[in-house]
Design a protein around this motif. Sequence first.
Motif, PDB file in Angstrom:
ATOM      1  N   VAL A  33      56.041  63.802  20.124  1.00 12.47           N
ATOM      2  CA  VAL A  33      54.946  64.525  19.431  1.00 12.47           C
ATOM      3  C   VAL A  33      53.496  64.685  20.164  1.00 12.47           C
ATOM      4  CG1 VAL A  33      53.246  64.846  17.266  1.00 12.47           C
ATOM      5  CG2 VAL A  33      55.817  64.066  17.166  1.00 12.47           C
ATOM      6  N   GLN A  34      53.156  65.592  20.482  1.00 13.18           N
ATOM      7  CA  GLN A  34      51.882  65.792  21.181  1.00 13.18           C
ATOM      8  C   GLN A  34      50.896  66.645  20.367  1.00 13.18           C
ATOM      9  OE1 GLN A  34      51.705  67.834  25.073  1.00 13.18           O
ATOM     10  NE2 GLN A  34      54.037  67.182  25.186  1.00 13.18           N
ATOM     11  N   TYR A  35      49.666  65.600  20.342  1.00  6.02           N
ATOM     12  CA  TYR A  35      48.371  66.157  19.244  1.00  6.02           C
ATOM     13  C   TYR A  35      47.712  67.311  19.910  1.00  6.02           C
ATOM     14  CZ  TYR A  35      50.457  62.993  16.149  1.00  6.02           C
ATOM     15  OH  TYR A  35      51.162  62.425  15.095  1.00  6.02           O
ATOM     16  N   THR A  36      47.679  68.362  20.062  1.00  8.89           N
ATOM     17  CA  THR A  36      46.975  69.360  20.782  1.00  8.89           C
ATOM     18  C   THR A  36      46.484  70.680  19.785  1.00  8.89           C
ATOM     19  OG1 THR A  36      46.861  70.727  22.612  1.00  8.89           O
ATOM     20  CG2 THR A  36      48.822  70.181  21.959  1.00  8.89           C
ATOM     21  N   LEU A  37      45.307  71.418  20.054  1.00  6.93           N
ATOM     22  CA  LEU A  37      45.022  72.385  19.543  1.00  6.93           C
ATOM     23  C   LEU A  37      45.505  73.542  20.196  1.00  6.93           C
ATOM     24  CD1 LEU A  37      41.465  72.322  18.089  1.00  6.93           C
ATOM     25  CD2 LEU A  37      43.778  71.557  16.762  1.00  6.93           C
ATOM     26  N   VAL A  65      43.789  80.381  15.597  1.00  5.69           N
ATOM     27  CA  VAL A  65      42.569  79.255  15.562  1.00  5.69           C
ATOM     28  C   VAL A  65      42.998  77.830  16.703  1.00  5.69           C
ATOM     29  CG1 VAL A  65      40.762  78.060  14.276  1.00  5.69           C
ATOM     30  CG2 VAL A  65      41.697  80.086  13.500  1.00  5.69           C
ATOM     31  N   GLY A  66      44.101  77.559  16.103  1.00  5.19           N
ATOM     32  CA  GLY A  66      44.494  76.189  16.912  1.00  5.19           C
ATOM     33  C   GLY A  66      46.115  75.861  16.442  1.00  5.19           C
ATOM     34  N   ALA A  67      46.567  75.005  17.293  1.00  5.50           N
ATOM     35  CA  ALA A  67      48.058  74.839  16.864  1.00  5.50           C
ATOM     36  C   ALA A  67      47.865  73.466  16.342  1.00  5.50           C
ATOM     37  CB  ALA A  67      48.721  74.602  18.300  1.00  5.50           C
ATOM     38  N   ALA A  88      39.729  70.270  15.464  1.00 10.12           N
ATOM     39  CA  ALA A  88      39.844  69.463  16.544  1.00 10.12           C
ATOM     40  C   ALA A  88      39.190  67.990  16.126  1.00 10.12           C
ATOM     41  CB  ALA A  88      38.558  70.012  17.563  1.00 10.12           C
ATOM     42  N   GLU A  89      38.149  67.653  15.462  1.00 11.71           N
ATOM     43  CA  GLU A  89      37.980  66.145  15.312  1.00 11.71           C
ATOM     44  C   GLU A  89      39.319  65.474  14.433  1.00 11.71           C
ATOM     45  OE1 GLU A  89      34.963  63.319  12.688  1.00 11.71           O
ATOM     46  OE2 GLU A  89      34.538  65.353  13.068  1.00 11.71           O
ATOM     47  N   ALA A  90      39.647  66.209  13.820  1.00 10.18           N
ATOM     48  CA  ALA A  90      41.024  65.675  12.767  1.00 10.18           C
ATOM     49  C   ALA A  90      42.070  65.284  13.904  1.00 10.18           C
ATOM     50  CB  ALA A  90      41.415  66.456  11.728  1.00 10.18           C
ATOM     51  N   THR A  91      42.360  66.536  14.533  1.00 10.43           N
ATOM     52  CA  THR A  91      43.352  65.978  15.663  1.00 10.43           C
ATOM     53  C   THR A  91      43.083  65.059  16.384  1.00 10.43           C
ATOM     54  OG1 THR A  91      43.961  68.786  15.463  1.00 10.43           O
ATOM     55  CG2 THR A  91      45.058  67.395  17.438  1.00 10.43           C
ATOM     56  N   ARG A  92      41.985  64.727  17.030  1.00 11.16           N
ATOM     57  CA  ARG A  92      41.667  63.633  17.958  1.00 11.16           C
ATOM     58  C   ARG A  92      42.010  62.542  17.233  1.00 11.16           C
ATOM     59  NH1 ARG A  92      37.779  67.204  19.413  1.00 11.16           N
ATOM     60  NH2 ARG A  92      36.051  65.823  18.197  1.00 11.16           N
ATOM     61  N   ASN A 138      31.879  85.348   9.525  1.00  8.55           N
ATOM     62  CA  ASN A 138      31.417  84.162   9.013  1.00  8.55           C
ATOM     63  C   ASN A 138      31.547  83.119  10.476  1.00  8.55           C
ATOM     64  OD1 ASN A 138      31.799  84.363   5.868  1.00  8.55           O
ATOM     65  ND2 ASN A 138      33.599  85.616   6.890  1.00  8.55           N
ATOM     66  N   PRO A 139      30.456  83.321  11.218  1.00  2.01           N
ATOM     67  CA  PRO A 139      30.509  82.631  12.564  1.00  2.01           C
ATOM     68  C   PRO A 139      30.328  80.943  12.312  1.00  2.01           C
ATOM     69  CG  PRO A 139      28.565  83.680  12.443  1.00  2.01           C
ATOM     70  CD  PRO A 139      29.495  84.231  11.299  1.00  2.01           C
ATOM     71  N   LYS A 140      29.434  80.656  11.452  1.00  2.96           N
ATOM     72  CA  LYS A 140      29.279  79.199  10.955  1.00  2.96           C
ATOM     73  C   LYS A 140      30.300  78.404  10.355  1.00  2.96           C
ATOM     74  CE  LYS A 140      24.065  79.464  11.256  1.00  2.96           C
ATOM     75  NZ  LYS A 140      22.827  79.145  10.349  1.00  2.96           N
ATOM     76  N   THR A 141      30.858  79.223   9.326  1.00  2.57           N
ATOM     77  CA  THR A 141      32.064  78.813   8.514  1.00  2.57           C
ATOM     78  C   THR A 141      33.170  78.349   9.495  1.00  2.57           C
ATOM     79  OG1 THR A 141      31.180  79.831   6.630  1.00  2.57           O
ATOM     80  CG2 THR A 141      33.476  79.011   6.512  1.00  2.57           C
ATOM     81  N   TYR A 142      33.629  79.581  10.199  1.00  4.74           N
ATOM     82  CA  TYR A 142      34.501  79.371  11.175  1.00  4.74           C
ATOM     83  C   TYR A 142      34.471  78.195  12.355  1.00  4.74           C
ATOM     84  CZ  TYR A 142      37.856  80.588  14.938  1.00  4.74           C
ATOM     85  OH  TYR A 142      38.681  80.621  15.913  1.00  4.74           O
ATOM     86  N   LYS A 143      33.376  78.028  12.875  1.00  9.35           N
ATOM     87  CA  LYS A 143      33.007  76.853  13.881  1.00  9.35           C
ATOM     88  C   LYS A 143      32.962  75.506  13.089  1.00  9.35           C
ATOM     89  CE  LYS A 143      29.726  75.049  17.137  1.00  9.35           C
ATOM     90  NZ  LYS A 143      30.674  74.643  17.864  1.00  9.35           N
ATOM     91  N   ALA A 144      32.723  75.455  11.677  1.00 11.38           N
ATOM     92  CA  ALA A 144      32.857  74.217  11.048  1.00 11.38           C
ATOM     93  C   ALA A 144      34.233  73.905  11.087  1.00 11.38           C
ATOM     94  CB  ALA A 144      32.133  74.325   9.963  1.00 11.38           C
ATOM     95  N   PHE A 145      35.016  74.814  10.612  1.00  9.47           N
ATOM     96  CA  PHE A 145      36.567  74.610  10.464  1.00  9.47           C
ATOM     97  C   PHE A 145      37.023  74.311  11.816  1.00  9.47           C
ATOM     98  CE2 PHE A 145      40.828  76.284  11.212  1.00  9.47           C
ATOM     99  CZ  PHE A 145      41.797  75.357  10.336  1.00  9.47           C
TER     100      PHE A 145
END
Length: 353
Positions: A310-314, A129-131, A271-275, A259-266
């Motif tokens: 440290v780099q913040y990226t998904l 999903v993301g790093a 992404a928002e938290a990483t930024r 669970n497309p909506k639950t997945y997208k919400a996560f």
Amino acid sequence: MSTPRPAARRGLSRRALSHRVLARLAVLSLALGSAVAALPARAEGVLRIAQQFGTLYTPFHVMKEKGLIEQHGKALGIDITVDWSRLSGGSAVNDALLAGNIDIASAGIGPFLTLWDKTRGTAQEVKVVGAFGAQPNFLLSNNPDVKTIKDLTARDRIAMPVAGVSVQARILQLAAEQAFGPGQAKKLDGLMVTLPHPDATAALIGGGTEITAHLSNAPFQNQALKDPKVHKVFSSYDIFGGPVTPTVAYATVKFRQDNPKTYKAFLDAFAEATRWVEAHKQEAAQIYVKVEQSKLDPAFVAEVLSDPEVQYTLVPLGTLKFADFMNRIGAIKAKPASFRDFTFEDLHAASGS
């Protein structure tokens, strides 16, 4: 007294009754089958997440503290109940995901690639999903004689979350191959000991145990290096020739589809938290200490989060080097041509590696 019907007539009646019952059962079965097919595997709005130890999980702490998943769920029209759990080691995380006990797993790129290779093309296929951003892992030692891994002897023991298969184990194996030559990747496997990062750090600093080395992560490696008895032997960036995202969040393809909506919400919350962590390291450090109920000074944690390495990226970085190595030593059968082979489409527009 009634006269029994002839056997032939009784047979016809039973056959007719049997046909009628079978016909009704067929209709009922078809109706039930259609109803079951119309239902998702599990209703949207429930999300079970597993995480491990370290400041690289700070985006998860922020998501939890700020309720970001729930907020993004409401924006998509659903209420999401989030269950957070703590596991240690990629093997335990993978077992929980395969058993259906969690929806979002988080572990080192090594355990992830092992599961990806095992599940490709099956109903349980997994993808990233993301790093959690690029962050070095240090091999530390309290043995003053250990300057390089060639100095390790049979008396040394190297702690890591899971001996042999964790991301730390793969880093050490690649380092061994580089130091001792082809075919020597597992030369130091006999020195590995399974121990969670907090316990390994305490053992390394305290001394008096069999643990003389620890392949660590932040903030534990930073904390250990404050002790004059502990020194750094190498960084994973040295071994891989640059930044690596050592830990990833992943899920099954089926969960994303069902669970497309639950997945997208996560994903949106992640992404928002990483930024947010990138832009608010002081506040992020305070959240880390609060959520972890840590005794560390928030200023020290902020220093760890602000490390220029440290780099913040998904987007996964350096993960193909992991995959190439694991394929070379037979740990995985498939050799991905691109990071896109084992990530969801949401990351494909980025330049990963």
